[in-house]
Each structure stands twice: as C-alpha cells, then as structure tokens.
Design a protein around this motif. Structure first.
Motif, short mmCIF file in Angstrom:
data_model
loop_
_atom_site.label_atom_id
_atom_site.label_comp_id
_atom_site.label_asym_id
_atom_site.label_seq_id
_atom_site.Cartn_x
_atom_site.Cartn_y
_atom_site.Cartn_z
N ARG A 169 -5.56 1.40 4.27
CA ARG A 169 -4.41 0.76 4.91
C ARG A 169 -3.28 0.57 3.91
O ARG A 169 -2.10 0.80 4.22
CB ARG A 169 -4.85 -0.59 5.49
N LEU A 170 -3.63 0.16 2.69
CA LEU A 170 -2.62 -0.02 1.65
C LEU A 170 -1.94 1.29 1.30
O LEU A 170 -0.71 1.35 1.16
CB LEU A 170 -3.27 -0.62 0.39
N VAL A 171 -2.73 2.35 1.15
CA VAL A 171 -2.15 3.65 0.81
C VAL A 171 -1.20 4.12 1.91
O VAL A 171 -0.10 4.62 1.63
CB VAL A 171 -3.26 4.70 0.57
N MET A 172 -1.61 3.96 3.16
CA MET A 172 -0.75 4.38 4.27
C MET A 172 0.55 3.57 4.29
O MET A 172 1.64 4.13 4.42
CB MET A 172 -1.48 4.20 5.59
N ARG A 173 0.46 2.27 4.14
CA ARG A 173 1.66 1.43 4.19
C ARG A 173 2.58 1.70 3.01
O ARG A 173 3.80 1.81 3.17
CB ARG A 173 1.27 -0.05 4.23
N LEU A 174 2.01 1.82 1.82
CA LEU A 174 2.82 2.08 0.63
C LEU A 174 3.45 3.47 0.68
O LEU A 174 4.61 3.65 0.27
CB LEU A 174 1.96 1.92 -0.63
N SER A 175 2.72 4.44 1.18
CA SER A 175 3.25 5.80 1.29
C SER A 175 4.41 5.84 2.27
O SER A 175 5.44 6.45 2.01
CB SER A 175 2.16 6.77 1.73
N ASN A 176 4.24 5.20 3.40
CA ASN A 176 5.30 5.20 4.40
C ASN A 176 6.53 4.43 3.90
O ASN A 176 7.67 4.86 4.11
CB ASN A 176 4.81 4.57 5.70
N ARG A 177 6.28 3.30 3.22
CA ARG A 177 7.41 2.51 2.72
C ARG A 177 8.17 3.25 1.65
O ARG A 177 9.39 3.20 1.57
CB ARG A 177 6.89 1.18 2.16
N GLY A 178 7.42 4.01 0.82
CA GLY A 178 8.06 4.75 -0.25
C GLY A 178 8.57 6.11 0.16
O GLY A 178 9.13 6.84 -0.66
N ARG A 179 8.39 6.45 1.42
CA ARG A 179 8.81 7.74 1.95
C ARG A 179 8.19 8.89 1.19
O ARG A 179 8.78 9.96 1.05
CB ARG A 179 10.34 7.88 1.92
#
Length: 219
Positions: free
Chosen positions: A205-215
C-alpha cells in the motif's frame, strides 16, 4: 483462539490481506505489460487456492476426514503461485521495456517441484521444507526488489515496514519448517502468518501511494 470461529477469523483476515497486497503487485506489474498482469493474476488465484487448503488443515475440532490426507499439497500450490508472481514481477521497475517469458515460470516450476519430488523419494521426512523455503524466498526476493526501489526513490518512510516484513517472513518460514503439532505453537504460527500478511499489505500500500504521489509510474 482454539475455537473454530476464532481460527477461521484469523485465516480469513490473513487471506484477505494477502489478496489485497498481491493485487497491488498485480497493479505494479500490469503497468508494464499484459503478460506480467496475466502472470500476476494466475499467481494470485493459485495462492488463494493454496491458502484455503492450508486453512482447512489448521481448523480445530474438525473431524479427521480424508481432506487432511491431501492437504499436504497446500504449500507446493502456494509456492507455484508465488513463482508466477515472481516471474511477472521481476524487472517491473526497469526503464527499458521488456516482456517476461513464461519459460522463466516453467523453469522455476521444474526446479522447485522437481526438487520436492526428489526429496519426497529420497528424504521423505524433509521434502516439505522445499516448498516452504520457495515461498519464503519468493517473498524475500520481492521485498528486496521493492526495498531497492524505495531506497532509490528515497521513500524512507516505508523502510521500517519492509525490514519488519523481512524479519516476519523469515520467522514464519522457520516456524513452518519446525513442523510441530503443539496447539500453542500452531496458534503462534497462525498469528505470525497474520502479522506477516498485514505487513505485506502495508508495504504494498505504501509503495502504491508513494509511487502515485511521486508520479513515478511505469509505462
């Protein structure tokens, strides 16, 4: 914990978290190619089937029907699922586009299941260790791939959870290898597995959220 309802609840909780975590892996891999997504989907389905089989062997107060005679295949089934997941996930964060080959999955199947069959014939007391090691190894490889990614992207907030999941995965594998039938030990193993599933979900979940936030999306 010894009740059927309590044990079922923990198993359902762990299976649900595992499915949620694996769905994030499928999403990450699916960004790269349809084949990666197919491998991930196949792996998720196989793992869920194996987890359901495994849960059936750990429910207390259930009559000793013939189910328990063939539920020993639960871990080999789960290992097959993780081999599919791993084949589709390797290389998910590379810049250059590449399509994984099903041959990688077939080779992993031959190595793991061939070794399992050989051990079953030559060392019948220890053959079950091989699929357990295969499952733990696949999880650790996925963890280290993601760990490398978050370090490169400096997503340090996720680092403690990955370290905890790596430790929990190792502990879970060692507990399964011990193979004791002591009830208190089995309860501890079940709770450890649930904790590992929870950490696995948090990590993904963290990887998905951080990846999306960081584009930092993979195309």
């Amino acid at each position: 914990m010894t009740s059927v309802i309590g044990t079922l609840s923990v198993h359902i909780f762990a299976i649900g978290l595992t499915i949620a975590a694996l769905s994030h892996i499928r999403a990450l891999a699916g960004r790269r190619s349809v084949r990666r997504e197919m491998m991930s989907n196949a792996g998720v389905f196989i793992i869920v089937v194996g987890l359901i089989f495994k849960a059936a062997t750990q429910i207390p107060d259930v009559p000793s029907v013939q189910l328990h005679d063939w539920m020993i295949f639960a871990n080999p089934i789960i290992a097959s699922g993780y081999m599919c997941i791993l084949s589709g996930f390797i290389g998910w964060d590379r810049v250059s586009l590449n399509i994984p080959s099903w041959w990688r999955t077939i080779i992993l199947f031959v190595i793991v299941h061939g070794a399992t069959i050989w051990a079953f014939v030559e060392y019948p007391k220890y053959w079950a260790f091989i699929p357990i090691v295969a499952i733990s190894s696949a999880l650790l490889i996925i963890d280290f791939m993601l760990l490398s990614y978050i370090l490169r992207q400096r997503y340090l907030i996720a680092l403690p959870f990955f370290v905890l999941h790596i430790i929990s995965t190792i502990i879970s594998g060692l507990m399964e290898i011990s193979g004791t039938q002591n009830l208190n030990f089995l309860e501890g193993m079940l709770l450890t597995s649930a904790t590992t599933a929870l950490l696995f979900y948090i990590n993904m979940r963290l990887v998905m959220r951080l990846s999306n936030r960081g584009r930092m999306l993979i195309v």
